[in-house]
Design a protein around this motif. Structure first.
Motif, PDB file in Angstrom:
ATOM      1  N   LEU A 142      10.001  39.703  26.855  1.00 39.25           N
ATOM      2  CA  LEU A 142       8.758  40.136  27.490  1.00 39.25           C
ATOM      3  C   LEU A 142       8.758  41.645  27.713  1.00 39.25           C
ATOM      4  O   LEU A 142       7.771  42.335  27.426  1.00 39.25           O
ATOM      5  CB  LEU A 142       8.580  39.402  28.820  1.00 39.25           C
ATOM      6  CG  LEU A 142       7.344  39.795  29.645  1.00 39.25           C
ATOM      7  CD1 LEU A 142       6.076  39.493  28.870  1.00 39.25           C
ATOM      8  CD2 LEU A 142       7.354  39.083  30.988  1.00 39.25           C
ATOM      9  N   TRP A 143       9.849  42.178  28.214  1.00 41.51           N
ATOM     10  CA  TRP A 143       9.926  43.616  28.464  1.00 41.51           C
ATOM     11  C   TRP A 143       9.851  44.412  27.159  1.00 41.51           C
ATOM     12  O   TRP A 143       9.227  45.471  27.106  1.00 41.51           O
ATOM     13  CB  TRP A 143      11.201  43.948  29.222  1.00 41.51           C
ATOM     14  CG  TRP A 143      11.401  45.419  29.442  1.00 41.51           C
ATOM     15  CD1 TRP A 143      12.436  46.187  29.028  1.00 41.51           C
ATOM     16  CD2 TRP A 143      10.510  46.315  30.134  1.00 41.51           C
ATOM     17  NE1 TRP A 143      12.267  47.484  29.396  1.00 41.51           N
ATOM     18  CE2 TRP A 143      11.090  47.607  30.084  1.00 41.51           C
ATOM     19  CE3 TRP A 143       9.289  46.157  30.773  1.00 41.51           C
ATOM     20  CZ2 TRP A 143      10.493  48.708  30.652  1.00 41.51           C
ATOM     21  CZ3 TRP A 143       8.693  47.267  31.337  1.00 41.51           C
ATOM     22  CH2 TRP A 143       9.286  48.517  31.284  1.00 41.51           C
ATOM     23  N   ASP A 144      10.502  43.867  26.115  1.00 39.94           N
ATOM     24  CA  ASP A 144      10.430  44.566  24.821  1.00 39.94           C
ATOM     25  C   ASP A 144       8.989  44.635  24.324  1.00 39.94           C
ATOM     26  O   ASP A 144       8.554  45.666  23.789  1.00 39.94           O
ATOM     27  CB  ASP A 144      11.309  43.857  23.791  1.00 39.94           C
ATOM     28  CG  ASP A 144      12.789  44.127  24.011  1.00 39.94           C
ATOM     29  OD1 ASP A 144      13.105  45.055  24.795  1.00 39.94           O
ATOM     30  OD2 ASP A 144      13.621  43.412  23.431  1.00 39.94           O
ATOM     31  N   PHE A 145       8.232  43.555  24.507  1.00 40.83           N
ATOM     32  CA  PHE A 145       6.841  43.574  24.052  1.00 40.83           C
ATOM     33  C   PHE A 145       5.987  44.470  24.937  1.00 40.83           C
ATOM     34  O   PHE A 145       5.045  45.098  24.451  1.00 40.83           O
ATOM     35  CB  PHE A 145       6.283  42.155  24.011  1.00 40.83           C
ATOM     36  CG  PHE A 145       6.646  41.408  22.761  1.00 40.83           C
ATOM     37  CD1 PHE A 145       6.062  41.729  21.546  1.00 40.83           C
ATOM     38  CD2 PHE A 145       7.586  40.399  22.788  1.00 40.83           C
ATOM     39  CE1 PHE A 145       6.394  41.064  20.392  1.00 40.83           C
ATOM     40  CE2 PHE A 145       7.932  39.720  21.632  1.00 40.83           C
ATOM     41  CZ  PHE A 145       7.340  40.043  20.425  1.00 40.83           C
ATOM     42  N   VAL A 146       6.294  44.525  26.220  1.00 37.80           N
ATOM     43  CA  VAL A 146       5.581  45.478  27.078  1.00 37.80           C
ATOM     44  C   VAL A 146       5.853  46.899  26.619  1.00 37.80           C
ATOM     45  O   VAL A 146       4.942  47.734  26.511  1.00 37.80           O
ATOM     46  CB  VAL A 146       5.998  45.278  28.547  1.00 37.80           C
ATOM     47  CG1 VAL A 146       5.476  46.423  29.416  1.00 37.80           C
ATOM     48  CG2 VAL A 146       5.485  43.950  29.081  1.00 37.80           C
ATOM     49  N   GLN A 147       7.132  47.180  26.331  1.00 33.26           N
ATOM     50  CA  GLN A 147       7.474  48.519  25.817  1.00 33.26           C
ATOM     51  C   GLN A 147       6.768  48.796  24.495  1.00 33.26           C
ATOM     52  O   GLN A 147       6.296  49.914  24.258  1.00 33.26           O
ATOM     53  CB  GLN A 147       8.991  48.632  25.636  1.00 33.26           C
ATOM     54  CG  GLN A 147       9.771  48.764  26.931  1.00 33.26           C
ATOM     55  CD  GLN A 147      11.245  48.927  26.660  1.00 33.26           C
ATOM     56  OE1 GLN A 147      11.831  48.183  25.884  1.00 33.26           O
ATOM     57  NE2 GLN A 147      11.853  49.896  27.304  1.00 33.26           N
ATOM     58  N   LEU A 148       6.717  47.758  23.647  1.00 34.48           N
ATOM     59  CA  LEU A 148       6.053  47.940  22.352  1.00 34.48           C
ATOM     60  C   LEU A 148       4.571  48.265  22.544  1.00 34.48           C
ATOM     61  O   LEU A 148       4.032  49.172  21.901  1.00 34.48           O
ATOM     62  CB  LEU A 148       6.214  46.673  21.516  1.00 34.48           C
ATOM     63  CG  LEU A 148       5.496  46.658  20.162  1.00 34.48           C
ATOM     64  CD1 LEU A 148       6.055  47.725  19.243  1.00 34.48           C
ATOM     65  CD2 LEU A 148       5.613  45.287  19.510  1.00 34.48           C
ATOM     66  N   ASP A 149       3.902  47.533  23.448  1.00 34.50           N
ATOM     67  CA  ASP A 149       2.483  47.793  23.705  1.00 34.50           C
ATOM     68  C   ASP A 149       2.269  49.200  24.246  1.00 34.50           C
ATOM     69  O   ASP A 149       1.362  49.924  23.818  1.00 34.50           O
ATOM     70  CB  ASP A 149       1.930  46.764  24.691  1.00 34.50           C
ATOM     71  CG  ASP A 149       1.902  45.367  24.089  1.00 34.50           C
ATOM     72  OD1 ASP A 149       1.913  45.281  22.848  1.00 34.50           O
ATOM     73  OD2 ASP A 149       1.900  44.391  24.846  1.00 34.50           O
ATOM     74  N   ILE A 150       3.122  49.598  25.206  1.00 37.82           N
ATOM     75  CA  ILE A 150       2.996  50.942  25.768  1.00 37.82           C
ATOM     76  C   ILE A 150       3.230  51.985  24.684  1.00 37.82           C
ATOM     77  O   ILE A 150       2.516  52.992  24.589  1.00 37.82           O
ATOM     78  CB  ILE A 150       3.980  51.126  26.943  1.00 37.82           C
ATOM     79  CG1 ILE A 150       3.588  50.186  28.096  1.00 37.82           C
ATOM     80  CG2 ILE A 150       3.985  52.573  27.416  1.00 37.82           C
ATOM     81  CD1 ILE A 150       4.581  50.196  29.238  1.00 37.82           C
ATOM     82  N   THR A 151       4.231  51.731  23.832  1.00 36.80           N
ATOM     83  CA  THR A 151       4.529  52.682  22.745  1.00 36.80           C
ATOM     84  C   THR A 151       3.345  52.802  21.788  1.00 36.80           C
ATOM     85  O   THR A 151       2.979  53.907  21.359  1.00 36.80           O
ATOM     86  CB  THR A 151       5.781  52.231  21.983  1.00 36.80           C
ATOM     87  OG1 THR A 151       6.873  52.131  22.902  1.00 36.80           O
ATOM     88  CG2 THR A 151       6.133  53.222  20.884  1.00 36.80           C
TER      89      THR A 151
END
Length: 430
Positions: A142-151
């Motif tokens: 979940l955190w990786d996808f949040v980071q991906l979205d922010i990126t």
């Protein structure tokens, strides 16, 4: 996204693997200790103290065991441990089993004794690290996808900001008319696209040079054609008046009409060349008063209208547009020439200019035979003439008018006159 998923899986296995390896090691140690304690007396299998005389090896509290015969009958140990089927090819087998409604890792070992083969199953009853690892896997994913979205958002914002100079350049080029070949200021663009601007400026320079050459060619051609044709017309006019030429006056008049038609066609071809947008890219337009152009054109055709007994009138209001006066002269001259050619004697032609709905317009209206509605589009084509048209026209008049109108963004409409007869050609300028 694939990299984020792979990273979460790696994190999950890194969390689970050390606990599994440690549990397997404890199970093997416990199994070896139990195997050393197995004793057979009177055909019965028991667990005794260390046969070497030392203290009995301790079985941890969280480790449960069961000793069974090959048929699965419990000999010693915890009945909650399920029997694990073993075939003759396996000496040891690691598996997962349900004990007290919980998953536990088990190690089943085949052991030969004097009383026969026994099956020792050892289970690690401690809670496994898998639920925590699974939670860690989901939270990491979940955190990786949040980071991906922010990126992605940051990348999108960065691209939008970074492309602003490119958009400004695009808008500047899009806002230019085909006539504007000024160089683009190279200092106002980012250095990454400066080479593109340099190439564009070089292209604009080449186009300006090509257009100037074309305009010079048209001007030279016009001079070279008009001079001898005008001379031929003058010589024929003089020759027809000579008494010695009276026997062949009919032929001379036919020749005179052909030369006049040649002069008219050459003028129309040159006008068509000047109306080409490619030839007008470098043209310098100026403010032109339409009423003045109307007056000049009508004055040129006034004698011809009198000879044909045609009422040629003007209705003009002072209104200006930005254009090339010579092209507007060509446009209106072709319209008036067509009207005079097709209007019968005693007819009427009105040339008008002014404003309609806030936009300048030019119009030529006659009460001649008119143009059928089905032919309104075809008469704009080059070299097309209506069937049974009088005279020997070249079919270029309305084509020239249409191209000059397109050059200045004007809309050209063809319709009947005010009384429903004749033709009215209306040019509405932007």
């Amino acid at each position: 996204m694939l990299l984020a998923l792979c990273g979460a899986l790696v994190h999950y296995f890194n969390s689970v693997a050390p606990g599994v390896i440690s549990s397997d090691r404890r199970l093997k140690e416990t199994t070896n200790a139990l195997m050393r304690r197995v004793q057979v007396a009177d055909g019965r299998v028991t667990l005794d103290a260390n046969p070497n005389g030392g203290p009995a090896p301790q079985v941890p509290d969280f480790v449960k065991y069961a000793v069974r015969d090959p048929q699965g009958h419990l000999l010693i140990g915890d009945s909650q441990i399920p029997a694990v089927p073993m075939n003759s090819a396996n000496a040891q087998l690691l598996a997962m089993a349900q004990i007290d409604h919980r998953s536990a890792r088990t190690l089943t070992t085949r052991f030969d004794t004097r009383a026969g083969v026994v099956i020792i199953t050892v289970a690690d009853a401690r809670p496994t690290a898998e639920p925590a690892a699974r939670f860690g896997f989901m939270s990491t994913l979940l955190w990786d996808f949040v980071q991906l979205d922010i990126t992605l958002v940051l990348v999108w914002v960065g691209i939008q900001i970074g492309l602003r100079p490119v958009r400004r350049l695009r808008d500047e080029i899009a806002a230019r008319s085909p006539l504007d070949l000024r160089p683009i200021v190279e200092t106002s663009v980012p250095r990454e696209i400066a080479p593109v601007v340099v190439k564009l400026n070089r292209l604009f320079t080449m186009l300006r040079s090509s257009v100037q050459s074309q305009q010079q060619f048209i001007a030279n051609t016009a001079h070279q054609l008009r001079t001898p044709i005008t001379g031929m017309q003058a010589q024929l006019d003089i020759l027809i008046g000579e008494p010695a030429a009276q026997p062949i006056s009919g032929r001379l008049r036919t020749l005179q009409e052909s030369v006049r038609q040649l002069a008219h066609s050459s003028n129309q071809l040159l006008s068509l060349g000047r109306a080409d947008p490619a030839a007008n890219m470098a043209a310098k337009n100026q403010s032109v008063v339409l009423s003045a152009i109307v007056g000049e054109v009508v004055a040129k055709f006034f004698d011809r209208a009198l000879q044909s007994n045609i009422d040629l009138g003007v209705e003009a209001q002072p209104v200006s547009i930005l254009a090339d006066p010579s092209l507007l002269d060509d446009l209106l001259s072709n319209l008036v020439d067509n009207a005079l050619k097709y209007t019968p004697a005693g007819g009427r032609i009105t040339v008008s200019a002014g404003e309609r709905n806030g936009s300048p317009y030019l119009a030529v209206e006659d009460n001649g035979p008119g143009i059928p509605e089905a032919e309104h589009q075809r008469v704009r084509q080059r070299f097309y003439r209506l069937p049974n048209s009088p005279g020997h026209g070249s079919g270029l008049g309305l084509a020239i008018v249409d191209e000059i109108a397109q050059l200045y963004g004007a809309s050209m409409s063809i319709g009947p006159g005010a009384s429903g007869r004749g033709t009215k050609v209306l040019l509405q300028f932007p």
